[in-house]
Scaffold this motif. Structure first.
Motif, short mmCIF file in Angstrom:
data_model
loop_
_atom_site.label_atom_id
_atom_site.label_comp_id
_atom_site.label_asym_id
_atom_site.label_seq_id
_atom_site.Cartn_x
_atom_site.Cartn_y
_atom_site.Cartn_z
N ASN A 92 49.37 -24.27 22.12
CA ASN A 92 48.79 -24.42 20.78
C ASN A 92 48.76 -25.87 20.35
O ASN A 92 49.60 -26.67 20.76
CB ASN A 92 49.62 -23.62 19.76
CG ASN A 92 49.54 -22.14 20.02
OD1 ASN A 92 48.52 -21.62 20.45
ND2 ASN A 92 50.64 -21.45 19.78
N TYR B 177 46.32 -27.14 14.18
CA TYR B 177 45.69 -25.90 13.73
C TYR B 177 46.67 -24.91 13.12
O TYR B 177 46.26 -23.84 12.69
CB TYR B 177 44.92 -25.24 14.87
CG TYR B 177 43.75 -26.06 15.33
CD1 TYR B 177 42.96 -26.75 14.43
CD2 TYR B 177 43.44 -26.15 16.67
CE1 TYR B 177 41.90 -27.51 14.85
CE2 TYR B 177 42.37 -26.91 17.10
CZ TYR B 177 41.61 -27.59 16.18
OH TYR B 177 40.55 -28.33 16.61
N SER C 150 48.75 -22.02 12.05
CA SER C 150 48.68 -20.60 12.43
C SER C 150 47.26 -20.06 12.38
O SER C 150 47.06 -18.85 12.39
CB SER C 150 49.58 -19.78 11.50
OG SER C 150 49.15 -19.92 10.16
N THR C 151 46.27 -20.94 12.38
CA THR C 151 44.88 -20.49 12.38
C THR C 151 44.52 -20.01 13.78
O THR C 151 44.25 -20.80 14.68
CB THR C 151 43.93 -21.62 11.93
OG1 THR C 151 44.37 -22.14 10.69
CG2 THR C 151 42.50 -21.12 11.81
N GLU C 152 44.55 -18.72 13.96
CA GLU C 152 44.38 -18.10 15.28
C GLU C 152 43.03 -18.45 15.92
O GLU C 152 42.96 -18.68 17.13
CB GLU C 152 44.53 -16.58 15.15
CG GLU C 152 44.64 -15.85 16.46
CD GLU C 152 45.92 -16.18 17.23
OE1 GLU C 152 45.90 -16.08 18.46
OE2 GLU C 152 46.93 -16.53 16.60
N LYS C 153 41.97 -18.48 15.14
CA LYS C 153 40.64 -18.75 15.70
C LYS C 153 40.60 -20.10 16.42
O LYS C 153 40.08 -20.20 17.52
CB LYS C 153 39.59 -18.71 14.60
CG LYS C 153 38.17 -18.91 15.12
CD LYS C 153 37.17 -18.70 14.01
CE LYS C 153 35.80 -18.44 14.52
NZ LYS C 153 35.56 -17.12 15.05
N PHE C 154 41.17 -21.12 15.81
CA PHE C 154 41.15 -22.44 16.43
C PHE C 154 42.14 -22.56 17.59
O PHE C 154 41.99 -23.41 18.45
CB PHE C 154 41.46 -23.53 15.40
CG PHE C 154 40.36 -23.73 14.39
CD1 PHE C 154 39.03 -23.69 14.75
CD2 PHE C 154 40.67 -23.95 13.07
CE1 PHE C 154 38.02 -23.88 13.82
CE2 PHE C 154 39.67 -24.15 12.12
CZ PHE C 154 38.34 -24.11 12.50
N GLN C 155 43.15 -21.72 17.60
CA GLN C 155 44.15 -21.76 18.67
C GLN C 155 43.69 -21.04 19.93
O GLN C 155 43.98 -21.49 21.04
CB GLN C 155 45.48 -21.15 18.21
CG GLN C 155 46.15 -21.88 17.08
CD GLN C 155 46.74 -23.23 17.49
OE1 GLN C 155 46.51 -23.76 18.56
NE2 GLN C 155 47.51 -23.81 16.59
N TRP D 140 36.09 -22.35 19.96
CA TRP D 140 36.61 -23.25 18.93
C TRP D 140 37.82 -24.07 19.37
O TRP D 140 38.07 -25.14 18.82
CB TRP D 140 37.01 -22.45 17.68
CG TRP D 140 35.84 -21.96 16.91
CD1 TRP D 140 35.27 -20.73 16.98
CD2 TRP D 140 35.08 -22.69 15.95
NE1 TRP D 140 34.21 -20.64 16.13
CE2 TRP D 140 34.07 -21.84 15.47
CE3 TRP D 140 35.16 -23.99 15.44
CZ2 TRP D 140 33.15 -22.24 14.53
CZ3 TRP D 140 34.24 -24.38 14.49
CH2 TRP D 140 33.25 -23.51 14.05
N ARG D 141 38.60 -23.59 20.31
CA ARG D 141 39.91 -24.18 20.60
C ARG D 141 39.87 -25.63 21.10
O ARG D 141 40.85 -26.34 21.00
CB ARG D 141 40.70 -23.31 21.55
CG ARG D 141 40.10 -23.25 22.94
CD ARG D 141 40.92 -22.40 23.84
NE ARG D 141 40.27 -22.32 25.14
CZ ARG D 141 40.44 -21.35 25.98
NH1 ARG D 141 41.25 -20.36 25.68
NH2 ARG D 141 39.81 -21.37 27.13
N ALA E 182 50.53 -29.08 10.82
CA ALA E 182 49.27 -28.38 10.54
C ALA E 182 48.38 -29.23 9.65
O ALA E 182 48.84 -29.88 8.71
CB ALA E 182 49.55 -27.04 9.86
#
Length: 100
Positions: free
Chosen positions: A25, A29, A31-36, A41-42, A57
């Motif tokens: 991770n 980012y 705890s923004t799951e989408k970016f992780q 997106w990652r 963050a």
């Protein structure tokens, strides 16, 4: 530590906000799951205006790079230069083509 080592340490700490940690991770980012985890997106790095002091963050505006855009330059700089090379060649070492 000499001044070069201090500046490298600061640059490394800043870079760690944007680089993947042991869990894969990026602290930026949070705890923004989408970016992780999202493959679309990652790998797009956002440079936020502020950062959470405890976990790194990103907070605030992400559309203006401002001072955080300098992190990319420090990664490049310290990737190409070490203290000995800088002392031998001075500022010219920054502009010589690397062996890589």
């Amino acid at each position: 530590m000499n001044l070069f080592e201090v500046s490298k340490e600061i640059a490394d700490r800043l870079a760690c906000i944007f680089l993947r940690n042991e869990q894969g991770n990026r602290p930026v980012y949070g705890s923004t799951e989408k970016f992780q985890t999202d493959p679309h997106w990652r790998d797009y790095i956002l440079f936020y205006e502020y950062f959470h002091g405890d976990n790194g963050a990103g907070l605030g505006a992400s559309h203006q790079t401002g001072w955080t855009g300098l992190v990319a330059k420090t990664i490049q700089l310290f990737g190409l230069l070490d203290a000995e090379r800088f002392l031998e060649s001075g500022r010219q070492a920054l502009f010589k083509q690397s062996d890589v």
